[in-house]
Design a protein around this motif. Structure first.
Motif, short mmCIF file in Angstrom:
data_model
loop_
_atom_site.label_atom_id
_atom_site.label_comp_id
_atom_site.label_asym_id
_atom_site.label_seq_id
_atom_site.Cartn_x
_atom_site.Cartn_y
_atom_site.Cartn_z
N LYS A 81 -46.58 24.30 -101.32
CA LYS A 81 -47.46 24.82 -100.27
C LYS A 81 -48.41 23.78 -99.71
O LYS A 81 -48.91 23.93 -98.59
CB LYS A 81 -48.25 26.02 -100.79
CG LYS A 81 -48.94 25.83 -102.13
CD LYS A 81 -49.61 27.11 -102.56
CE LYS A 81 -50.25 26.98 -103.95
NZ LYS A 81 -49.26 26.86 -105.01
N GLU A 82 -48.68 22.70 -100.47
CA GLU A 82 -49.58 21.67 -99.97
C GLU A 82 -48.94 20.83 -98.87
O GLU A 82 -49.62 20.08 -98.17
CB GLU A 82 -50.01 20.74 -101.12
CG GLU A 82 -50.82 21.43 -102.20
CD GLU A 82 -52.18 21.89 -101.70
OE1 GLU A 82 -52.68 21.29 -100.73
OE2 GLU A 82 -52.72 22.87 -102.24
N ALA A 83 -47.62 20.97 -98.70
CA ALA A 83 -46.92 20.13 -97.73
C ALA A 83 -47.25 20.49 -96.29
O ALA A 83 -47.15 19.67 -95.39
CB ALA A 83 -45.40 20.21 -97.97
N ILE A 84 -47.63 21.75 -96.04
CA ILE A 84 -47.91 22.22 -94.68
C ILE A 84 -49.37 22.63 -94.60
O ILE A 84 -49.89 23.28 -95.50
CB ILE A 84 -47.00 23.41 -94.29
CG1 ILE A 84 -45.53 23.03 -94.40
CG2 ILE A 84 -47.31 23.88 -92.88
CD1 ILE A 84 -44.59 24.17 -94.08
N MET A 89 -49.28 27.36 -91.46
CA MET A 89 -48.68 28.48 -92.20
C MET A 89 -49.14 29.82 -91.62
O MET A 89 -48.34 30.74 -91.42
CB MET A 89 -49.05 28.41 -93.68
CG MET A 89 -48.39 27.28 -94.43
SD MET A 89 -48.53 27.47 -96.24
CE MET A 89 -50.30 27.35 -96.47
N GLN A 90 -50.43 29.95 -91.35
CA GLN A 90 -50.97 31.21 -90.86
C GLN A 90 -50.55 31.49 -89.42
O GLN A 90 -50.20 32.62 -89.07
CB GLN A 90 -52.50 31.20 -90.96
CG GLN A 90 -53.00 31.22 -92.40
CD GLN A 90 -54.51 31.05 -92.48
OE1 GLN A 90 -55.11 30.37 -91.67
NE2 GLN A 90 -55.12 31.69 -93.47
N ASN A 91 -50.58 30.47 -88.56
CA ASN A 91 -50.26 30.68 -87.15
C ASN A 91 -48.80 31.02 -86.91
O ASN A 91 -48.47 31.75 -85.98
CB ASN A 91 -50.62 29.43 -86.34
CG ASN A 91 -52.12 29.25 -86.19
OD1 ASN A 91 -52.89 30.13 -86.58
ND2 ASN A 91 -52.54 28.13 -85.65
N HIS A 92 -47.92 30.46 -87.73
CA HIS A 92 -46.48 30.63 -87.50
C HIS A 92 -45.77 31.42 -88.61
O HIS A 92 -44.55 31.54 -88.57
CB HIS A 92 -45.81 29.26 -87.34
CG HIS A 92 -46.30 28.48 -86.17
ND1 HIS A 92 -46.13 28.90 -84.86
CD2 HIS A 92 -46.98 27.31 -86.09
CE1 HIS A 92 -46.66 28.02 -84.04
NE2 HIS A 92 -47.20 27.04 -84.75
N GLU A 119 -43.80 21.77 -84.91
CA GLU A 119 -45.14 21.46 -85.40
C GLU A 119 -45.09 21.01 -86.86
O GLU A 119 -45.82 20.10 -87.27
CB GLU A 119 -46.05 22.69 -85.25
CG GLU A 119 -47.51 22.36 -85.50
CD GLU A 119 -48.45 23.43 -84.98
OE1 GLU A 119 -49.64 23.38 -85.34
OE2 GLU A 119 -48.01 24.33 -84.24
N ILE A 120 -44.22 21.63 -87.65
CA ILE A 120 -44.09 21.24 -89.06
C ILE A 120 -43.51 19.83 -89.15
O ILE A 120 -43.96 19.01 -89.94
CB ILE A 120 -43.22 22.25 -89.82
CG1 ILE A 120 -43.94 23.61 -89.90
CG2 ILE A 120 -42.92 21.74 -91.23
CD1 ILE A 120 -43.08 24.73 -90.43
N ALA A 143 -50.43 35.89 -97.81
CA ALA A 143 -51.75 36.46 -98.10
C ALA A 143 -52.25 36.00 -99.47
O ALA A 143 -53.43 35.69 -99.64
CB ALA A 143 -51.69 37.98 -98.05
N LYS A 144 -51.34 35.91 -100.43
CA LYS A 144 -51.73 35.46 -101.76
C LYS A 144 -52.13 33.99 -101.75
O LYS A 144 -53.11 33.59 -102.37
CB LYS A 144 -50.58 35.68 -102.75
CG LYS A 144 -50.33 37.13 -103.12
CD LYS A 144 -49.21 37.24 -104.14
CE LYS A 144 -48.97 38.70 -104.52
NZ LYS A 144 -47.88 38.83 -105.52
N VAL A 145 -51.35 33.19 -101.03
CA VAL A 145 -51.66 31.76 -100.94
C VAL A 145 -53.01 31.55 -100.28
O VAL A 145 -53.84 30.76 -100.72
CB VAL A 145 -50.55 31.02 -100.16
CG1 VAL A 145 -50.97 29.59 -99.86
CG2 VAL A 145 -49.25 31.03 -100.95
N THR A 146 -53.26 32.29 -99.19
CA THR A 146 -54.54 32.17 -98.48
C THR A 146 -55.69 32.63 -99.36
O THR A 146 -56.76 32.02 -99.38
CB THR A 146 -54.50 33.02 -97.20
OG1 THR A 146 -53.41 32.58 -96.39
CG2 THR A 146 -55.79 32.88 -96.43
N GLU A 147 -55.47 33.72 -100.10
CA GLU A 147 -56.53 34.24 -100.98
C GLU A 147 -56.88 33.22 -102.05
O GLU A 147 -58.05 32.98 -102.34
CB GLU A 147 -56.05 35.54 -101.63
CG GLU A 147 -57.09 36.18 -102.54
CD GLU A 147 -56.57 37.46 -103.18
OE1 GLU A 147 -57.28 38.03 -104.01
OE2 GLU A 147 -55.45 37.88 -102.85
#
Length: 570
Positions: A81-84, A89-92, A119-120, A143-147
């Motif tokens: 997940k740190e790659a992007i 992640m949220q916008n797309h 974009e990625i 949602a879990k990643v963002t939390e």
């Protein structure tokens, strides 16, 4: 008969219409009502009740030939997940899954979202392989990643870290009554934590960037910017004010750029200086901190990446009593560290060393450092003329920008002083012709310059590097000779591990062209030869250009071929 698709529809919508799963007007209406925050076209299609999340995923995978993955069977611990960037992640509604070398697998509900893929690719510089997943499971995982990211950010703010800022000289008159902005304890601790993390990760710059709907902080590590946090947008003014107070900038002035310095005391024996630059933008002040670590000048010449013959030529030149040594390369190529490494070797009790810089980036005890200031008339040329009345042995000029500075520096080199300086040119031979174009007489150039070093910085492969098979034709096109491809060495590429945060690179190494100015090159200069003539003569004398020096690092397994091709020109 070909059905004309409305321009509003993406690839998935067109495919659904063409295969009879949706009416054209219905698909167009769904696309018009789609919003990025609710999952775009796929999210609106599910909300309309026409298709379920599973049906859409199966259709997309079969139609476009991408693999289908059940996200519930994929552990969050293994996500890359740190790659992007979190914003992407949220916008797309995309999620990085697995990173292998220069390829990144990305989970998407709509694999035809070309804007997201572009974009990625732009942000990561990697080859992106879409993997189709169900939209509801993707949104739940995001949602879990963002939390978790929000919890980590809150922990950063609440963590009681013990760092001390050097604020003895902070100008309290500039606070303008904004005490509440600059003394907000959570913000103070958050900034301290950001600075400490940047130092721990070996970052060279920290970017604090306000935008209309979000605020982000990025580190430049090994020459590449990487997002590390998105603090709440409402604290952007407090972050800017706190940094400006510590840097002795005017927090009431937000209309013009400002420059300053600050210091973070890590321990009694170690303090890190930061060069601070504020810039008014549409949505607030962007602040960039350049990290100036004095320890970088004391690494020693062996740590910089010079080959044995290059190191010997450079050490021989700096031990001479007079003459000029030039270091060239673009901004951020490590010229200052190279110069200060040489100065550190020469810094002895019996030697008087003076430097003129804009500004002085590394503080080194025993060296007289001067910051030039064009506004008050303290130019490089003026500082140089003053140095010559200060009984100098060695002079370092931050940069030769004009004819007056060049002529003064050459005069110093011809009158018994060792002069070190920099120029912005692509390679060593072009440096000599650049001086000619400035108007410096050729006999002065030939008689004063002893050695020129051109350099670049390439990312060093992490210990997780992996063997790579590259076609022979590609290696030959890159600059390897037939004799080089004798099978005695292995080419490596980036892997990906926790230590390098999946990038495959950790640290940087210098790539150098070290060109002593021989008698033959002097004759070419005196006869107004071109940089091509000088380069041909240097090559005949065994001087490797930047590309060949880089390829030698590839053979040694220090860096990758892609990195050398990206940082050197041929």
């Amino acid at each position: 008969m070909t059905v004309a698709m409305p321009p509003l529809l993406g690839g998935l919508g067109r495919a659904l219409v063409q295969q009879g799963r949706l009416q054209e007007t219905e698909a167009e209406r769904i696309a018009a009502d789609a919003k990025p925050e609710t999952g775009g076209f796929v999210g609106q299609l599910i909300a309309s009740g026409r298709m379920g999340s599973r049906d859409i995923a199966v259709f997309a995978a079969q139609t476009f030939g991408y693999p289908l993955l059940d996200l519930n069977a994929f552990s969050s611990d293994h996500l890359a997940k740190e790659a992007i960037d979190r914003r992407v992640m949220q916008n797309h509604q995309t999620l990085a899954l697995i990173r292998r070398g220069n390829r990144l697998s990305v989970a998407m509900a709509d694999p035809t979202n070309l804007r997201a893929l572009d974009e990625i690719r732009f942000q990561t510089g990697m080859i992106v392989d879409p993997v189709v997943v169900e939209a509801d499971k993707l949104l739940a995982r995001l949602a879990k990643v963002t939390e978790k990211a929000d919890e980590a950010l809150q922990n950063l703010i609440e963590d009681d870290l013990q760092f001390e800022f050097d604020e003895e000289n902070a100008d309290e008159a500039e606070l303008d009554g904004s005490t509440s902005e600059v003394d907000d304890a959570p913000v103070v601790k958050f900034i301290q934590k950001i600075l400490h993390d940047a130092i721990a990760e070996g970052a060279s710059d920290i970017h604090f960037e306000p935008y209309e709907k979000y605020y982000r902080i990025r580190f430049r590590v090994d020459g590449v910017l990487r997002e590390i946090a998105q603090p709440p947008l409402v604290i952007k003014e407090k972050i800017a004010s706190r940094i400006k107070v510590i840097s002795r900038l005017n927090i009431a002035e937000k209309r013009v750029p400002q420059d300053g310095r600050m210091k973070l005391v890590l321990s009694k024996g170690r303090a890190i200086d930061f060069r601070v630059s504020s810039l008014p933008t549409l949505h607030g002040e962007k602040i960039v901190l350049r990290i100036l670590d004095p320890s970088s000048a004391t690494l020693g010449i062996d740590a910089l990446g010079y080959e044995p013959d290059q190191r010997e030529a450079l050490l021989d030149a700096i031990q001479r009593p007079y003459g000029m040594i030039l270091v060239t390369g673009p901004t951020g190529s490590g010229k200052t560290v190279s110069l200060y490494t040489c100065l550190n070797i020469l810094n002895q009790p019996g030697t008087n060393i003076s430097t003129a810089e804009d500004p002085a980036e590394i503080n080194l005890a025993g060296i007289n450092q001067v910051n030039v200031d064009d506004k008050v008339g303290l130019t490089f040329a003026a500082a140089l003329k003053s140095f010559l009345r200060q009984d100098p042995d060695i002079i370092m000029v931050g940069e030769i920008r004009d004819l007056e500075t060049a002529e003064t520096a050459i005069k110093a080199a011809q009158t018994g002083h060792l002069v070190l300086s920099t120029l912005h040119t692509n390679d060593a031979p072009q440096t000599l012709t650049r001086l000619m174009n400035m108007g410096v007489p050729t006999f002065n150039i030939a008689s004063s310059i002893m050695l020129i070093t051109a350099q670049r910085l390439a990312r060093r492969l992490c210990a997780c590097k992996v063997p790579m098979d590259v076609p022979r034709e590609t290696l030959l096109n890159a600059g390897f000779s037939e004799d080089d491809l004798d099978g005695s060495w292995q080419l490596f590429g980036p892997g990906g591990c926790e230590r390098c945060k999946g990038s495959g690179y950790k640290g940087r190494v210098g790539i150098y062209q070290v060109m002593p100015v021989s008698e033959s090159i002097q004759r070419i200069i005196m006869s107004n030869g071109t940089s091509l003539d000088i380069a041909a003569q240097a090559l005949a004398e065994g001087v490797r250009d930047l590309r060949r020096s880089g390829l030698l690092k590839v053979r040694q397994g220090v860096t990758s071929l892609d990195e050398v091709l990206a940082t050197t020109n041929e």
